[in-house]
Design a protein around this motif. Structure first.
Motif, PDB file in Angstrom:
ATOM      1  N   GLN A  84       0.677  -0.937  -0.054  1.00 47.58           N
ATOM      2  CA  GLN A  84       0.067   0.082   0.121  1.00 47.58           C
ATOM      3  C   GLN A  84       0.598   1.338  -0.672  1.00 47.58           C
ATOM      4  N   LEU A  85       2.086   1.369   1.089  1.00 41.55           N
ATOM      5  CA  LEU A  85       3.022   2.769   0.996  1.00 41.55           C
ATOM      6  C   LEU A  85       3.288   2.590  -0.644  1.00 41.55           C
ATOM      7  N   ALA A  86       4.067   1.177  -1.364  1.00 36.69           N
ATOM      8  CA  ALA A  86       5.006   2.239  -2.228  1.00 36.69           C
ATOM      9  C   ALA A  86       3.454   2.151  -3.063  1.00 36.69           C
ATOM     10  N   LEU A  87       2.734   1.519  -3.145  1.00 41.09           N
ATOM     11  CA  LEU A  87       1.208   1.890  -5.017  1.00 41.09           C
ATOM     12  C   LEU A  87       0.776   3.442  -4.350  1.00 41.09           C
ATOM     13  N   ARG A  88       0.772   4.016  -3.134  1.00 36.59           N
ATOM     14  CA  ARG A  88       0.082   4.974  -3.317  1.00 36.59           C
ATOM     15  C   ARG A  88       1.849   6.345  -3.463  1.00 36.59           C
ATOM     16  N   ARG A  89       3.076   5.426  -3.426  1.00 36.72           N
ATOM     17  CA  ARG A  89       4.299   6.792  -3.654  1.00 36.72           C
ATOM     18  C   ARG A  89       4.218   6.814  -5.198  1.00 36.72           C
ATOM     19  N   ARG A  90       4.646   5.502  -5.255  1.00 37.59           N
ATOM     20  CA  ARG A  90       3.817   5.840  -6.857  1.00 37.59           C
ATOM     21  C   ARG A  90       2.463   6.693  -7.631  1.00 37.59           C
TER      22      ARG A  90
END
Length: 588
Positions: A84-90
Motif C-alpha cells: 500500500q505504501l509503495a503503490l500510493r507513493r508510485r
C-alpha cells in the motif's frame, strides 16, 4: 495483477506456504481423534500406550496450526503494508507528472478512487483472501487423502457433495461477469439520480419540476429492483441447492445413512466409520465460502486493473535539452491542438503576448478559449506548432521552472486542507508570514482572513467556508506571492457578486502590474480596456485589436458586444419592472 503484486510476491508465497502448513496441521487433530475413537471401540488391551501419543500429537498439531496461521497472517499483513505504501507513493509520483489537462478532465474522483479506494481494496485480497483460499483448499485435500487410505468407497461418497456443489455453483454463476457489470451500472443510475435530486432540489422545487426529477429517481430504483429480482430469481434455486448439498448437516446425514448400511452389511466396522463422520463435512466445506472469496478476488483484480491503467497513463514528456526562459514574451506559432488526435480544436494560431500587456481571449462557447490558454502553462502539449516563453519552447522548460514563470487563476479555485497561510504560500513555500499578509492585503482578502477563528492559521474546510469570490481572491494572493511574470486568468470574477467583483478587479489590477497577462473572458465588459482583444471562433483567430477598433470593424466582436448589451438591458428591464423590485409598487 502480477505487475502490481511483483514487489511482494516472495513474501506472499511464504505466507501462503505457512498458511498451507498450518491448514494441514489443523487437520491432524481430527485424524488423531478419529484414531482415538477407533482404539476406544476395538477393545485394544494396551489402550493407554496407544492413546497418549495420539493425544500429544493432536495437541502439538493444534498449537502448530495456530502458530503457523498467525505467522502467515503477520507476513501477509506486513507485505500488504509495504504494498500500500509503495503503490500510493508510485501513484502520487506518477499523477504529479501527468499533464494537468488530463487531471482536470478526469477530475479528482478517479485519482482518489485509485489512491484510496482501489489500494484499500487490494488489502482484503493480499492480507486475507489468499490465505483463506489456501486454507479452504489445503485442509480438505489432506482430509480426503486420509479417508481414501481407510475406505475408497466412503471417501468417494465424502467427495460427492463437493463435486455436486461445484457443478451447481458453476451453473448459478454462469454469466455473472455481465450481470455484475449491469449491477454496477444500475447502482450508478441510482447514484446519479439521487445526486441530481438532492443537488437540484431548490431549483426544481422553485420551478415546480420536483415530481419529474423524483420520478427519475424512482424509475432508477425500480429498474434496479426489477434487475436484481430477476437475477436472484434465475439463480435462487441452483445457488440454494449448492449451499445445501455442501452443508455439514446434509453431508453428515448422507455419511451416517450410507455408513449405517455399510456397517449392517458387514462391509465396514462402526469404528472405521468414525473418521468419515468427523472429516467428511470438512471435505465439502470450501464450497460454502467460495462465493464471497470469488467476489473478493474479482474486486481485487478490478482494483488492480484500475491502478495499472492510471500508472500506464502517459506522462508529460520531458526534454533531453532543458531550456530556461529569458524574459516573459509569449509567442505562439502555427499552433494546432487536438484532444483525440483526429479533430483539431485549435488550428493555425499565431499570437504574441508582449511583456506588460493584457491580452484577452473572447468568443462564443466552444471556440477554444480555455484550450488555447491551457497550452501556455502546458496543461496539454500542442499537436503542431510551438508555444514559447522568453524564447524557450514550453516543452523544453522543466516543470518546476515553467510554473515559476507561469501562474494561473482559474474559475474553479481549489483550496487544500491546510492553513489559510499555507494555501496562499503554495507557490512559494519559503515565504514568511509578513510576505503572506502583504499578498493577502493586495488581493483584498486580508480583512476576511482576520475574521476567522485563528486568522491565517485557520485550517481550511474545518468548519470554515469561503465564498466563490473569496476563493478567487485567495487564489490571486497565491499568484501574487508566487510572483510569476506570465499569468493566465480564466474569468476570475465569474462567481463574484458586484461588491466582490469590485474587490477582485482591484486585486487583479495589482496582480497585472508589469506582467504578461492572458485573460479568458466571457463577459466582454470586463476586458474592454485590455491592450489587445483576440476573438476566437471555431478554433481560429478571426479578429484581434482593441475594443474601439473591433467595434468599428463591425465584425464578430461587435456582434458579440451588441448581443451581450441587449441581454444585459433585457435583464435590467425585467428586474426594474418586477413588482418586488419596484419602489413605487412596493410603496403602494
Amino acid at each position: 495483477m502480477r505487475g502490481i503484486l511483483r514487489q511482494v510476491r516472495g513474501r506472499l508465497a511464504l505466507a501462503v506456504a505457512l498458511q498451507a502448513a498450518g491448514a494441514l496441521a489443523g487437520v491432524v487433530p481430527f485424524i488423531a481423534v478419529a484414531r482415538i475413537a477407533v482404539h476406544l471401540t476395538d477393545g485394544s488391551p494396551a489402550l493407554g500406550e496407544e492413546l497418549w501419543p495420539l493425544v500429544t500429537l493432536a495437541c502439538l498439531s493444534g498449537l502448530a496450526a495456530l502458530l503457523l496461521g498467525s505467522a502467515a497472517g503477520l507476513v501477509s499483513h506486513l507485505a500488504d503494508n509495504d504494498l500500500q505504501l509503495a503503490l500510493r507513493r508510485r501513484l502520487a509520483g506518477h499523477t504529479g507528472r501527468l499533464p494537468l489537462g488530463w487531471i482536470t478532465s478526469k477530475g479528482a474522483g478517479e485519482i482518489k478512487r485509485a489512491v484510496q479506494d482501489d489500494v484499500h481494496a487490494l488489502h482484503t485480497l493480499v492480507a486475507h483472501t489468499l490465505l483463506d483460499v489456501t486454507a479452504v483448499l489445503t485442509a480438505p485435500l489432506l482430509a480426503l487423502a486420509y479417508l481414501f487410505t481407510l475406505d475408497w468407497r466412503l471417501a468417494l461418497l465424502s467427495a460427492l457433495p463437493l463435486a455436486l456443489g461445484a457443478y451447481l455453483f458453476s451453473r448459478a454463476m454462469a454469466g455473472a461477469a455481465a450481470r455484475m457489470a449491469e449491477y454496477g451500472a444500475a447502482l450508478g443510475r441510482i447514484s446519479s439520480a439521487a445526486v441530481e435530486f438532492s443537488n437540484g432540489i431548490a431549483v426544481v422545487k422553485t420551478f415546480g419540476r420536483s415530481r419529474q426529477v423524483h420520478e427519475r429517481f424512482l424509475a432508477a430504483t425500480d429498474g434496479f429492483s426489477d434487475f436484481f429480482t430477476s437475477w436472484v430469481r434465475t439463480t435462487l434455486v441452483t445457488s440454494t441447492a449448492a449451499l445445501l448439498v455442501v452443508s455439514p448437516a446434509v453431508v453428515l446425514l448422507l455419511l451416517v445413512v450410507v455408513g449405517a448400511v455399510f456397517v449392517t452389511g458387514g462391509w465396514t466396522s462402526a469404528a472405521d466409520l468414525v473418521p468419515f463422520v468427523l472429516l467428511g463435512p470438512a471435505v465439502a466445506a470450501p464450497m460454502g465460502v467460495v462465493g464471497p472469496r470469488i467476489q473478493q478476488i474479482r474486486a481485487g483484480q478490478a482494483a488492480a486493473t484500475r491502478i495499472s491503467a492510471l500508472l500506464d497513463t502517459p506522462l508529460l514528456p520531458s526534454s533531453a535539452t532543458p531550456a530556461v526562459p529569458r524574459g516573459s514574451r509569449v509567442s505562439m506559432r502555427e499552433v494546432s491542438f487536438s484532444y483525440d488526435g483526429r479533430t483539431d480544436v485549435l488550428s493555425g494560431i499565431d499570437l504574441d503576448l508582449e511583456p506588460g500587456t493584457v491580452t484577452a481571449l473572447v468568443g462564443p462557447s466552444g471556440s477554444g478559449k480555455s484550450t488555447l490558454a491551457a497550452l501556455l502553462p502546458r496543461f496539454h502539449d500542442v499537436t503542431a506548432g510551438a508555444v514559447t516563453i522568453g524564447g524557450a519552447d514550453v516543452r523544453d522548460i522543466p516543470a518546476a521552472d515553467l510554473y515559476r514563470h507561469v501562474g494561473f487563476v482559474l474559475q474553479d479555485v481549489r483550496l487544500l486542507r491546510a492553513s489559510v497561510a499555507d494555501n496562499i504560500r503554495l507557490g512559494r513555500p519559503s515565504a514568511g508570514d509578513d510576505q503572506v499578509e502583504r499578498a493577502a492585503r493586495a488581493a483584498q482578502i486580508h480583512d476576511r482572513i482576520t475574521e476567522l477563528p485563528a486568522g491565517y492559521a485557520t485550517e481550511v474546510t474545518t468548519g470554515v467556508s469561503f465564498s466563490g469570490g473569496e476563493r478567487q481572491r485567495l487564489s490571486i494572493a497565491r499568484a501574487l506571492l508566487a510572483d510569476a511574470p506570465v499569468l493566465v486568468l480564466d474569468e476570475a470574477t465569474a462567481y463574484a457578486d458586484p461588491y466582490c467583483e469590485a474587490l477582485i478587479q482591484d486585486a487583479l489590477s495589482t496582480l497585472a502590474a508589469g506582467r504578461t497577462l492572458l485573460v479568458i473572458a466571457h463577459r466582454l465588459a470586463t476586458v474592454r480596456h485590455a491592450d489587445r482583444i483576440v476573438v476566437l471562433d471555431g478554433g481560429r483567430i478571426v479578429e484581434q485589436g482593441n475594443h474601439v477598433d473591433l467595434l468599428a470593424a463591425e465584425g464578430r466582436y461587435a456582434r458579440l458586444w451588441r448581443a451581450q448589451e441587449a441581454a444585459q438591458a433585457g435583464t435590467t428591464s425585467t428586474v426594474h419592472d418586477s413588482p418586488a423590485a419596484s419602489p413605487e409598487r412596493t410603496s403602494r
